[in-house]
Design a protein around this motif. Structure first.
Motif, PDB file in Angstrom:
ATOM      1  N   SER A  57      29.813  64.380 -19.335  1.00  8.73           N
ATOM      2  CA  SER A  57      28.951  64.157 -18.173  1.00  8.73           C
ATOM      3  C   SER A  57      28.652  65.660 -17.325  1.00  8.73           C
ATOM      4  O   SER A  57      27.569  65.440 -16.937  1.00  8.73           O
ATOM      5  CB  SER A  57      29.405  62.979 -17.673  1.00  8.73           C
ATOM      6  N   LEU A  58      29.870  66.142 -17.190  1.00  9.60           N
ATOM      7  CA  LEU A  58      29.613  67.360 -15.952  1.00  9.60           C
ATOM      8  C   LEU A  58      29.391  68.165 -17.040  1.00  9.60           C
ATOM      9  O   LEU A  58      28.613  68.947 -16.410  1.00  9.60           O
ATOM     10  CB  LEU A  58      31.136  68.061 -15.442  1.00  9.60           C
ATOM     11  N   LEU A  59      29.413  68.537 -17.990  1.00 11.42           N
ATOM     12  CA  LEU A  59      28.576  69.504 -19.242  1.00 11.42           C
ATOM     13  C   LEU A  59      27.719  69.234 -19.006  1.00 11.42           C
ATOM     14  O   LEU A  59      26.237  70.369 -19.441  1.00 11.42           O
ATOM     15  CB  LEU A  59      29.200  69.747 -21.131  1.00 11.42           C
ATOM     16  N   TYR A  60      26.672  68.235 -18.929  1.00  9.43           N
ATOM     17  CA  TYR A  60      25.420  68.018 -19.348  1.00  9.43           C
ATOM     18  C   TYR A  60      24.485  68.307 -17.814  1.00  9.43           C
ATOM     19  O   TYR A  60      23.593  68.146 -17.839  1.00  9.43           O
ATOM     20  CB  TYR A  60      24.784  66.637 -20.100  1.00  9.43           C
ATOM     21  N   ARG A  61      25.290  67.831 -16.628  1.00 13.79           N
ATOM     22  CA  ARG A  61      24.414  68.035 -15.490  1.00 13.79           C
ATOM     23  C   ARG A  61      24.616  69.389 -15.623  1.00 13.79           C
ATOM     24  O   ARG A  61      23.440  69.690 -14.502  1.00 13.79           O
ATOM     25  CB  ARG A  61      26.014  67.155 -14.396  1.00 13.79           C
ATOM     26  N   LEU A  62      25.495  70.118 -15.431  1.00 13.59           N
ATOM     27  CA  LEU A  62      25.426  71.430 -15.598  1.00 13.59           C
ATOM     28  C   LEU A  62      23.924  71.377 -16.754  1.00 13.59           C
ATOM     29  O   LEU A  62      23.249  72.842 -16.462  1.00 13.59           O
ATOM     30  CB  LEU A  62      26.663  72.387 -16.471  1.00 13.59           C
ATOM     31  N   LYS A  63      24.320  71.513 -18.657  1.00 15.28           N
ATOM     32  CA  LYS A  63      22.722  72.538 -18.818  1.00 15.28           C
ATOM     33  C   LYS A  63      21.774  71.786 -18.259  1.00 15.28           C
ATOM     34  O   LYS A  63      21.285  72.586 -18.395  1.00 15.28           O
ATOM     35  CB  LYS A  63      23.298  71.594 -19.796  1.00 15.28           C
ATOM     36  N   PHE A  64      21.317  70.138 -18.153  1.00 11.55           N
ATOM     37  CA  PHE A  64      20.279  69.598 -17.758  1.00 11.55           C
ATOM     38  C   PHE A  64      19.985  69.039 -16.686  1.00 11.55           C
ATOM     39  O   PHE A  64      18.429  68.777 -16.000  1.00 11.55           O
ATOM     40  CB  PHE A  64      19.832  68.340 -18.588  1.00 11.55           C
ATOM     41  N   GLU A  65      20.676  70.100 -15.567  1.00 11.91           N
ATOM     42  CA  GLU A  65      20.508  69.264 -13.939  1.00 11.91           C
ATOM     43  C   GLU A  65      20.411  68.132 -14.196  1.00 11.91           C
ATOM     44  O   GLU A  65      19.129  67.849 -13.143  1.00 11.91           O
ATOM     45  CB  GLU A  65      19.901  70.560 -13.770  1.00 11.91           C
ATOM     46  N   GLU A  66      20.538  66.748 -14.847  1.00 10.34           N
ATOM     47  CA  GLU A  66      20.893  65.881 -14.196  1.00 10.34           C
ATOM     48  C   GLU A  66      21.698  64.394 -14.990  1.00 10.34           C
ATOM     49  O   GLU A  66      22.328  65.714 -15.946  1.00 10.34           O
ATOM     50  CB  GLU A  66      19.363  65.388 -14.829  1.00 10.34           C
ATOM     51  N   PHE A  67      22.068  63.830 -14.147  1.00 13.80           N
ATOM     52  CA  PHE A  67      23.268  62.945 -14.554  1.00 13.80           C
ATOM     53  C   PHE A  67      23.026  62.381 -16.553  1.00 13.80           C
ATOM     54  O   PHE A  67      21.517  61.960 -16.626  1.00 13.80           O
ATOM     55  CB  PHE A  67      23.585  61.563 -13.895  1.00 13.80           C
TER      56      PHE A  67
END
Length: 197
Positions: free
Chosen positions: A32-42
């Motif tokens: 979830s942290l990785l994709y929060r960084l990648k897509f700027e959303e949860f």
């Protein structure tokens, strides 16, 4: 008129991506942290059975950005022995813990110390992300730091703990900036020690 390139100042690192490995117990929120960084959303994710890899650009100040090649490795007990093969020759380690699961912090401490002290990881900067700071029963960053025994890693392993939330993105930028600073400092020390040989 030829192509003239200005010399790159010695202080700037090469433009290649920095290799970073994200590890931690299962359900800590790594993916979830990785994709929060990648897509700027949860992004609500399922347990990682192997690994995920993404290139992430993180802004530094107003004019620069750094690219991290991030490997997110599954945290189930049977996958933990594989962490070492991902962390070999990495620039930095990110260890994610669930701040709201106090009962698993001892298990997290054991795994953090095991991976940080592995022969190939001596001196590799470690960023601990105390995730889920937005949860009602989350321990404070200071409590998490104490329970993980972060000071026991010693001065040869640069480390920083950052409270964060994969849901809101809180703290992630600051944590990665700190990791970048620790990586740069280590590269500088390694370069100067090579010159002295």
């Amino acid at each position: 008129m030829g192509n003239h390139m200005a010399p790159v100042p010695a202080l700037l690192p090469p433009l290649q991506a920095l290799h970073v490995v994200v590890v931690g117990l299962d359900a800590a929120g790594k993916t979830s942290l990785l994709y929060r960084l990648k897509f700027e959303e949860f992004v609500n994710s399922v347990p990682t059975k192997g690994f995920n890899m993404e290139k992430i650009r993180v802004p530094l100040g107003s004019s620069r950005a750094i690219t991290f090649q991030v490997w997110d490795v599954g945290g189930q007990e049977k996958l933990r022995p594989l962490w070492k093969s991902y962390t070999r020759r990495t620039d930095g380690l990110v260890f994610v813990v669930d701040s709201a699961e106090a009962e698993r912090l001892e298990e997290a401490r054991v795994e953090l110390h095991r991976i940080a002290r592995a022969t190939d990881n001596q001196g590799i900067p470690v960023l601990v992300l105390a995730n889920k700071q937005d949860a009602a029963r989350a321990l404070s960053v200071a409590e998490v730091e104490k329970l993980l025994g972060l000071h026991e890693l010693g001065t040869s392993t640069p480390s920083h703990i950052q409270g964060c939330s994969a849901v809101s993105g809180l703290g992630l930028q600051q944590g990665l900036e700190k990791l970048y600073e620790m990586i740069l400092r280590r590269k500088k020390v390694l370069r100067s020690s090579r010159r002295k040989r």
